[in-house]
Scaffold this motif. Structure first.
Motif, short mmCIF file in Angstrom:
data_model
loop_
_atom_site.label_atom_id
_atom_site.label_comp_id
_atom_site.label_asym_id
_atom_site.label_seq_id
_atom_site.Cartn_x
_atom_site.Cartn_y
_atom_site.Cartn_z
N UNK A 29 7.66 -4.63 0.09
CA UNK A 29 6.28 -4.97 0.39
C UNK A 29 5.93 -4.66 1.84
N UNK A 30 4.63 -4.45 2.10
CA UNK A 30 4.19 -4.30 3.49
C UNK A 30 4.31 -5.64 4.21
N UNK A 31 4.01 -6.71 3.50
CA UNK A 31 4.15 -8.06 4.05
C UNK A 31 4.36 -9.03 2.90
N UNK A 57 -4.34 0.91 -0.46
CA UNK A 57 -3.88 -0.44 -0.79
C UNK A 57 -3.74 -0.60 -2.31
N UNK A 58 -2.66 -1.26 -2.74
CA UNK A 58 -2.38 -1.43 -4.17
C UNK A 58 -2.36 -2.91 -4.56
N UNK A 59 -1.78 -3.76 -3.73
CA UNK A 59 -1.71 -5.19 -4.00
C UNK A 59 -2.23 -5.96 -2.80
N UNK A 90 0.85 -1.19 0.00
CA UNK A 90 0.00 0.00 0.00
C UNK A 90 0.89 1.24 0.00
N UNK A 91 0.31 2.34 -0.38
CA UNK A 91 1.00 3.63 -0.35
C UNK A 91 0.26 4.56 0.59
N UNK A 92 0.97 5.56 1.09
CA UNK A 92 0.39 6.50 2.03
C UNK A 92 0.57 7.92 1.50
N UNK A 93 -0.47 8.72 1.66
CA UNK A 93 -0.42 10.14 1.31
C UNK A 93 -1.08 10.89 2.46
N UNK A 94 -0.26 11.54 3.27
CA UNK A 94 -0.81 12.18 4.46
C UNK A 94 -1.33 11.12 5.41
N UNK A 95 -2.59 11.26 5.81
CA UNK A 95 -3.22 10.29 6.70
C UNK A 95 -3.99 9.22 5.94
#
Length: 248
Positions: A57-59, A19-21, A10-15
């Motif tokens: 990856x996040x996980x 999720x992407x994958x 996932x990507x984060x922008x501010x708060x």
């Protein structure tokens, strides 16, 4: 061999959290040509950046030849062609390949001979002493592929390798990919040109909205849609059914 094991990203922008994958698991066998398909925004480019170690990856874990991406050194095992290759445009085609070879630890007369051989194979011999800023888009695309070949890796990761090519250029790239398969190399490539996927690939993965909808053979996809005669129609049906299901 390439293996994705339960990859989430996932990507984060501010708060905000995007999720992407979602739990991507797939396996590409050694010596296989594998096509990675999906509409724009499906997550293909993110998957390739994770595979190359450009993103984490996040996980989950990704392996290349049993080496874990992000933990072990994988660079010498792969050749990578981005969708839009970038070059030092004041170098010539030959200088570019020599630079790529030396960066991979290759030296000596054999490097120059191999570079000239690869340029000839990709119909770039006449441009070997021409500066890249004078190359056409198709020539740059073929030179990008030449750079992946120079150190003779076992695995090739190609992002839209047919992009910007005329029919002759596409035939050249097709012939090179088939030759790599004959030599036992593994090729993982993304493409929007489904006829190329059907012609070249042993296995395919279909991604939509970050989820893997299919991972198997081209023939398996066709068999699951027995009333459809082309991979393009099978692909469109699968994406359409998934979009409709998500809209409910």
């Amino acid at each position: 061999m390439i293996r994705f094991s339960h990859i989430n990203k996932s990507f984060h922008a501010g708060f905000k959290h995007y999720p992407v994958l979602f739990d991507i698991s797939l396996k590409v066998k050694e010596g296989e040509i594998f096509g990675f398909l999906g509409p724009n925004g499906a997550g293909k480019s993110t998957s390739i950046k994770l595979l190359l170690g450009f993103l984490r990856p996040d996980s989950g874990k990704i392996f290349i030849n049993d080496l874990q991406v992000g933990k072990d050194t994988i660079q010498n095992h792969i050749g990578y062609l981005p969708e839009i290759p970038c070059f030092y445009e004041n170098l010539t085609g030959l200088e570019t390949l020599l630079f790529a070879g030396r960066s991979s630890g290759i030296k000596g007369v054999s490097l120059k001979n191999n570079a000239i051989h690869i340029l000839k194979k990709l119909d770039l011999e006449s441009g070997k002493d021409k500066r890249i800023k004078a190359y056409s888009k198709g020539m740059k695309q073929r030179l990008g592929l030449a750079m992946t070949l120079i150190h003779d890796p076992g695995i090739f990761i190609l992002d839209e390798p047919m992009s910007g090519l005329d029919p002759l250029g596409r035939r050249l790239i097709t012939d090179v990919i088939l030759e790599l398969k004959e030599r036992g190399k593994t090729v993982f490539f993304s493409s929007h040109i489904l006829s190329d996927i059907e012609k070249l690939c042993d296995g395919i993965g279909i991604l939509n909205k970050g989820r893997l909808l299919y991972n198997g053979s081209v023939y398996g996809l066709m068999d699951s849609n027995s009333d459809i005669s082309s991979i393009e129609d099978s692909f469109i049906r699968m994406i359409g059914n998934d979009n409709n299901a998500n809209a409910l």
